[in-house]
Design a protein around this motif. Structure first.
Motif, PDB file in Angstrom:
ATOM      1  N   ARG A 177      -3.762  -8.202   4.793  1.00  0.00           N
ATOM      2  CA  ARG A 177      -5.161  -7.829   4.555  1.00  0.00           C
ATOM      3  C   ARG A 177      -5.859  -7.557   5.895  1.00  0.00           C
ATOM      4  O   ARG A 177      -7.033  -7.834   6.056  1.00  0.00           O
ATOM      5  CB  ARG A 177      -5.887  -8.935   3.785  1.00  0.00           C
TER       6      ARG A 177
ATOM      7  N   THR B 163       0.042 -10.883   1.060  1.00  0.00           N
ATOM      8  CA  THR B 163      -0.073  -9.484   1.453  1.00  0.00           C
ATOM      9  C   THR B 163      -0.789  -9.361   2.788  1.00  0.00           C
ATOM     10  O   THR B 163      -1.501 -10.284   3.202  1.00  0.00           O
ATOM     11  CB  THR B 163      -0.824  -8.673   0.371  1.00  0.00           C
TER      12      THR B 163
ATOM     13  N   ASP C 227      -3.828  -2.576  -5.816  1.00  0.00           N
ATOM     14  CA  ASP C 227      -4.930  -2.942  -4.936  1.00  0.00           C
ATOM     15  C   ASP C 227      -6.199  -2.173  -5.305  1.00  0.00           C
ATOM     16  O   ASP C 227      -6.192  -1.345  -6.221  1.00  0.00           O
ATOM     17  CB  ASP C 227      -4.555  -2.752  -3.460  1.00  0.00           C
ATOM     18  N   SER C 228      -7.284  -2.431  -4.576  1.00  0.00           N
ATOM     19  CA  SER C 228      -8.580  -1.810  -4.901  1.00  0.00           C
ATOM     20  C   SER C 228      -8.557  -0.292  -4.757  1.00  0.00           C
ATOM     21  O   SER C 228      -9.369   0.398  -5.350  1.00  0.00           O
ATOM     22  CB  SER C 228      -9.689  -2.406  -4.028  1.00  0.00           C
TER      23      SER C 228
END
Length: 153
Positions: free
Chosen positions: A118, A116, A87-88
């Motif tokens: 979010r 996922t 992820d980020s």
């Protein structure tokens, strides 16, 4: 390289757009178009994966509208893959992957989506670069393809 030649056949979209996931029954969902992400992601909850006729099938809920947990679309889709996604924040997560058509800018094509949670993200969907091969992103534009539900043109 002649940049006009490489983008002349591509549809221009903004960094955020409304789109549709017709096979999942999602008429409108606001998505962040993220050229930094390889894989597309869809916010899901109550994800359950079971075997049905020898194949894995994902059943899950989606809140397609931001800041609206009352609107729910229940979806079912075959699982086409499982993979580790970073992820980020750099964290790895094992995710189920589905393939489904996406409709945007008067076009429709199939993309892969990882499923996922979010909840903490501003957008319920992220469109990664593998899903936008025939698109050109204008980073200064938003909603080039049209308004979402209840919005004026």
């Amino acid at each position: 390289m002649d940049d006009t030649r490489s983008t002349s056949h591509k549809t221009v979209i903004g960094w955020r757009e409304w789109l549709c996931l017709p096979e999942l029954g999602i008429d409108f969902i606001k998505a962040k178009i993220d050229t930094g992400a390889r894989t597309s992601a869809l916010h899901t909850f109550s994800l359950d994966v079971a075997h049905d006729g020898g194949r894995k099938v994902a059943r899950f809920g989606v809140h397609p509208l931001q800041r609206d947990t009352d609107t729910v679309v229940w979806c079912t889709a075959p699982v086409v893959d499982e993979r580790s996604v970073r992820d980020s924040g750099g964290h790895k997560e094992w995710r189920f992957v589905i393939a489904t058509p996406v409709a945007m800018a008067q076009r429709e094509w199939e993309i892969e989506l990882t499923l996922t949670a979010r909840d903490t993200m501003l957008f319920r969907m992220l469109v990664g670069r593998t899903a936008m091969r025939s698109l050109c992103v204008d980073p200064f534009a938003s909603f080039v393809t049209g308004p979402g539900p209840g919005e004026q043109v």
